[in-house]
Design a protein around this motif. Structure first.
Motif, PDB file in Angstrom:
ATOM      1  N   UNK A 141       0.858  -1.194   0.000  1.00 25.00           N
ATOM      2  CA  UNK A 141       0.000   0.000   0.000  1.00 25.00           C
ATOM      3  C   UNK A 141       0.891   1.240   0.000  1.00 25.00           C
ATOM      4  N   UNK A 142       0.474   2.250  -0.772  1.00 20.37           N
ATOM      5  CA  UNK A 142       1.210   3.524  -0.829  1.00 20.37           C
ATOM      6  C   UNK A 142       0.278   4.646  -0.417  1.00 20.37           C
ATOM      7  N   UNK A 155      -7.292   3.359  -5.908  1.00 21.68           N
ATOM      8  CA  UNK A 155      -6.961   4.561  -5.135  1.00 21.68           C
ATOM      9  C   UNK A 155      -8.138   4.881  -4.222  1.00 21.68           C
ATOM     10  N   UNK A 156      -7.956   4.646  -2.942  1.00 23.03           N
ATOM     11  CA  UNK A 156      -9.018   4.912  -1.961  1.00 23.03           C
ATOM     12  C   UNK A 156      -8.726   6.239  -1.262  1.00 23.03           C
ATOM     13  N   UNK A 273      -4.525   9.687  -0.787  1.00 21.29           N
ATOM     14  CA  UNK A 273      -5.049   8.394  -1.188  1.00 21.29           C
ATOM     15  C   UNK A 273      -4.210   7.251  -0.614  1.00 21.29           C
ATOM     16  N   UNK A 274      -4.904   6.159  -0.287  1.00 27.66           N
ATOM     17  CA  UNK A 274      -4.249   4.873  -0.054  1.00 27.66           C
ATOM     18  C   UNK A 274      -4.337   4.112  -1.367  1.00 27.66           C
ATOM     19  N   UNK A 275      -3.194   3.737  -1.923  1.00 25.74           N
ATOM     20  CA  UNK A 275      -3.146   3.116  -3.249  1.00 25.74           C
ATOM     21  C   UNK A 275      -2.602   1.699  -3.115  1.00 25.74           C
ATOM     22  N   UNK A 290      -5.520  -0.198   6.326  1.00 26.35           N
ATOM     23  CA  UNK A 290      -6.325   0.903   5.793  1.00 26.35           C
ATOM     24  C   UNK A 290      -7.466   1.247   6.745  1.00 26.35           C
ATOM     25  N   UNK A 291      -8.094   0.235   7.326  1.00 23.94           N
ATOM     26  CA  UNK A 291      -9.183   0.488   8.288  1.00 23.94           C
ATOM     27  C   UNK A 291      -8.654   1.221   9.516  1.00 23.94           C
ATOM     28  N   UNK A 292      -7.484   0.805  10.000  1.00 24.31           N
ATOM     29  CA  UNK A 292      -6.891   1.444  11.182  1.00 24.31           C
ATOM     30  C   UNK A 292      -6.549   2.898  10.876  1.00 24.31           C
TER      31      UNK A 292
END
Length: 321
Positions: A141-142, A155-156, A273-275, A290-292
């Protein structure tokens, strides 16, 4: 029919001693079992079973093949069980790549709590503002700012990116506080040079209606490091338009003040973004990270569409003529 299903039918025939019994074990019919065995024999160019009207007897070649197939099936089942357990209980190395400023100011402060909650995850952290090929470098994850265009990636959005016009109290005391955009031209500015393009990040200032417009300004000082830009602003080098995550610590400590409400670029180009690589099943170590991070950001009053900067009380709340 796939090879694995044929091998399952082969082992069922070995164990049960007949096509009919194997069919009951595999929940199919005897002709399907017979065809599967015949297909294996054709592929191997070997006879696996001697057939007669009364009995089915496995050959020596069939016995040897059954031993190998049984071991392979056990290995597959064992591996599948281990992988399922890994995904049920997040563990292993998590490779994270983060933009320098965001990594130092936002990511690092939450990593200890994350690792305490997930002690079986080991962090491999790359802090870099340059372009990184996530798939080629096997990054899980980036964390990046700005709009992402790559069909191979998901991309979130973690939050928008709001920009704030900041200065130190000492600078304002010495040089005065501008009350409109035109007065900023007479002040010193700190510019940010984007490493990949070597271009200066544009500055947007509010007009008489409170709408932000691009303004050509002379930058008296320039840096390609975000934290240095914020620190130069704190040290009284002049004004800087800082992203909210760079301005946060200085504003909270009183070392910086903000003039005018924050500016947000167009929605489709803006954000943090989290990618991660596009895949059908997201590894649990990525999912829990990502949830954390999302929950941690919510505690900082940052969500997909909002940041704390929207409600920040600026020194000058609206432009004047």
């Amino acid at each position: 029919m796939d090879k694995l299903r044929s091998l399952e039918m082969f082992l069922a025939t070995c164990d049960s001693g007949s096509f009919a019994a194997a069919a009951r074990l595999c929940k199919t019919d005897p002709s399907t079992i017979s065809k599967a065995i015949a297909r294996l024999e054709s592929q191997l160019q070997l006879t696996l079973f001697q057939r007669s009207t009364r009995q089915l007897r496995i050959t020596q070649a069939g016995q040897r093949y059954a031993e190998t197939v049984r071991k392979a099936m056990l290995d597959i089942n064992h591996c599948e069980g281990e992988l399922k357990q890994l995904n049920d209980f997040p563990s292993g190395q998590l490779k994270i790549s983060a933009a320098v400023c965001y990594g130092h100011l936002y990511l690092r402060p939450m990593l200890k709590a994350f690792c305490q909650q997930y002690p079986d995850i080991q962090i491999s952290l790359d802090i870099n503002d340059l372009h990184v090929d996530i798939i080629e470098q096997e990054i899980d994850v980036a964390l990046r700012t700005g709009y992402v265009k790559d069909s191979r990636l998901v991309a979130r959005r973690l939050s928008p990116m709001d920009f704030m016009i900041c200065a130190s109290p000492s600078y304002l005391q010495q040089h005065g506080t501008p009350s409109c955009a035109a007065e900023f031209e007479h002040h010193q500015w700190i510019g940010f040079r984007i490493k990949e393009t070597q271009q200066l990040q544009p500055v947007f200032l509010p007009d008489a209606n409170g709408d932000y417009q691009y303004v050509e300004l002379k930058r008296d000082h320039v840096t390609d490091d975000g934290e240095s830009m914020a620190n130069m602003c704190i040290d009284g080098f002049g004004f800087a338009q800082l992203p909210h995550f760079l301005a946060k610590n200085g504003l909270e400590s009183g070392e910086l003040v903000s003039l005018f409400p924050s500016f947000r670029p167009p929605e489709h180009e803006n954000g943090v973004f989290a990618i991660y690589p596009k895949r059908e099943y997201l590894p649990s170590k990525v999912r829990v990270f990502i949830d954390f991070l999302t929950n941690w950001l919510a505690q900082q009053k940052e969500t997909t569409h909002h940041t704390w900067a929207e409600n920040y009380q600026s020194l000058v709340s609206f432009p004047k003529e």
